[in-house]
Write an enzyme that holds these catalytic residues in place. Structure first.
Site, mmCIF file in Angstrom:
data_model
loop_
_atom_site.group_PDB
_atom_site.id
_atom_site.type_symbol
_atom_site.label_atom_id
_atom_site.label_comp_id
_atom_site.label_asym_id
_atom_site.label_seq_id
_atom_site.Cartn_x
_atom_site.Cartn_y
_atom_site.Cartn_z
ATOM 1 N N CYS A 63 0.861 -1.189 0.000
ATOM 2 C CA CYS A 63 0.000 0.000 0.000
ATOM 3 C C CYS A 63 0.897 1.239 0.000
ATOM 4 O O CYS A 63 0.660 2.205 -0.729
ATOM 5 C CB CYS A 63 -0.882 0.032 1.236
ATOM 6 S SG CYS A 63 -1.782 -1.476 1.575
ATOM 7 N N HIS B 205 0.948 4.775 -2.076
ATOM 8 C CA HIS B 205 0.283 5.874 -1.373
ATOM 9 C C HIS B 205 1.160 6.619 -0.383
ATOM 10 O O HIS B 205 0.704 7.565 0.245
ATOM 11 C CB HIS B 205 -0.997 5.359 -0.715
ATOM 12 C CG HIS B 205 -1.987 4.893 -1.737
ATOM 13 N ND1 HIS B 205 -2.583 5.739 -2.636
ATOM 14 C CD2 HIS B 205 -2.452 3.647 -2.021
ATOM 15 C CE1 HIS B 205 -3.389 5.039 -3.438
ATOM 16 N NE2 HIS B 205 -3.325 3.784 -3.093
ATOM 17 N N ARG C 277 -12.598 -1.320 -1.830
ATOM 18 C CA ARG C 277 -11.398 -0.730 -2.444
ATOM 19 C C ARG C 277 -10.142 -1.493 -2.067
ATOM 20 O O ARG C 277 -9.253 -1.684 -2.895
ATOM 21 C CB ARG C 277 -11.273 0.750 -2.050
ATOM 22 C CG ARG C 277 -10.214 1.491 -2.860
ATOM 23 C CD ARG C 277 -10.615 1.603 -4.310
ATOM 24 N NE ARG C 277 -9.505 2.059 -5.163
ATOM 25 C CZ ARG C 277 -8.740 1.265 -5.907
ATOM 26 N NH1 ARG C 277 -8.953 -0.044 -5.935
ATOM 27 N NH2 ARG C 277 -7.763 1.762 -6.650
ATOM 28 N N CYS D 82 -7.518 -2.996 -4.710
ATOM 29 C CA CYS D 82 -6.090 -2.663 -4.663
ATOM 30 C C CYS D 82 -5.250 -3.935 -4.596
ATOM 31 O O CYS D 82 -4.236 -4.059 -5.294
ATOM 32 C CB CYS D 82 -5.779 -1.792 -3.449
ATOM 33 S SG CYS D 82 -6.265 -0.074 -3.642
#
Lengths: 102, 277
Positions: free
Chosen positions: B191, B195, B234, B238
């Site tokens: 992640c 991000h 989501r 992802c």
């Protein structure tokens, strides 16, 4: 042709024939079992990859149609991916903290 | 040196080393906030809740015009209707959540010490249903999302304030943190790779949103979905995008991830439901 060359060619041909023997249900089942075991390990570690399940299903369908070469190729690919996933899980267990902003 | 003094010094040394090896959640949060405020010095802090629209002027203008007649409005209305519809036994959601008008969204996620798990808003909604003899709703779309939209709308402006009250909660937080920073899938991304490290950069035609403020606007209408979805929808997407097998919505893995992920936005304001590309 020399006798030794003919013998050599004959031996090589026998080897080649042995390797070209059609894959069997038993061969597939071995590949499938290995792939399933690797995938189960990846799953238990929480690192299963997205496509290995689909590959295993496709492999089983191919085997059901007697397409063992295809089936074994798919099963072996699934195993390779799951082996990589397991390696990833072990590496990440040691390394994930390196990515945390300090 | 006396035995007790030696033992005390040794104990303190071990504790110091242990403490130095693992940052506290508060330290994590400070470091996370500092990373983004340093990376994007021109973004007003409160604006992080608007994701990529805090970074890119052109897409912000498009988004602001969409927000004039937002597609999630219909879900807020539907959510209100569903919320007020009594259960077969005559009771309603308000019996489970009597002070819901005060901003129920802001009470979640939290660590429930009695059951030893993270509880999310969606989990609590279905627990209420099952307590009253109703079938649970699907986790990612449909009625659940509409109810969550309604509750999120009522909670706009409330501060994100996830607490970590004890060691068991800290362990759940740590598991979520581990998921967030672990590379996974055939594409070997975490992640954080997108991000944190690559936030503000483009992946094909899309800007990668910063992790700071990222959860505040859920549930979300995504143009890509052509509809609404929850945070766990989501998460699954992802995971699939990096070619990892997704976990189930509301699984322990995703609830722990949500717990960590939301904590990283502590201090910012809830502003759901939202619209995103």
């Amino acid at each position: 042709m020399k006798k030794s060359s003919a013998i050599a060619i004959g031996v090589m041909a026998l080897f080649a024939a042995g390797n070209l023997q059609a894959a069997t249900q038993a061969d597939f089942e071995k590949s499938q079992a290995d792939a399933k075991a690797a995938t189960a390990e990846a799953r238990s570690l929480g690192f299963e990859w997205r496509d290995t399940g689909k590959m295993l299903k496709k492999a089983a369908s191919a085997a059901a149609k007697g397409e063992f070469d295809t089936a074994i190729k798919l099963a072996n690919t699934a195993k390779a991916q799951s082996d990589a996933a397991v390696a990833q899980a072990h590496t990440q267990a040691k390394q994930w903290r390196n990515s945390v902003p300090k | 040196m006396k035995k007790t003094t030696a033992a005390l010094i040794l104990g303190m040394g071990v504790a110091f080393i242990a403490g130095a090896a693992q940052a506290s959640p508060q330290d994590d949060l400070k470091a996370y906030q500092a990373y983004f405020t340093k990376k994007f010095p021109d973004v007003p802090y409160k604006d992080y809740v608007n994701g990529v629209y805090s970074l890119d002027k052109a897409s912000r203008e498009q988004w602001e015009s969409i927000e004039e007649f937002p597609p999630y409005e219909i879900n807020i209305e539907e959510g209100e209707d569903l919320w007020n519809e009594p259960f077969a036994n005559g009771k309603g959601y308000a019996d489970c959540f009597p002070s819901y008008k005060n901003g129920l969204r802001a009470d979640y996620p939290y660590f429930d010490t009695a059951s030893g798990q993270v509880k999310t808003l969606e989990l609590a909604i279905n627990e209420c249903r099952e307590l009253n003899g109703e079938k649970p709703l699907k986790w990612k779309t449909g009625g659940m999302v509409s109810i969550s939209s309604y509750l999120s709308y009522l909670s706009r402006g409330q501060k994100i304030n996830v607490k970590i009250p004890n060691a068991a909660a800290a362990a759940a937080y740590e598991k979520g943190k581990r998921h967030y920073y672990s590379k996974r899938g055939q594409l070997n991304f975490s992640c954080a790779n997108c991000h944190v490290d690559s936030s503000g950069s483009k992946v094909r035609a899309d800007l990668l949103s910063p992790g700071l403020g990222q959860v505040s606007h859920f549930p979300v209408y995504r143009s890509k979905w052509g509809g609404m979805g929850t945070l766990h929808r989501r998460y699954g997407g992802c995971n699939k995008q990096v070619r990892a097998k997704p976990f189930k919505a509301q699984s322990e893995e995703y609830r722990n991830l949500e717990y960590f992920h939301t904590y990283m936005s502590n201090g910012l304001e809830w502003n759901g439901p939202g619209v995103r590309k």
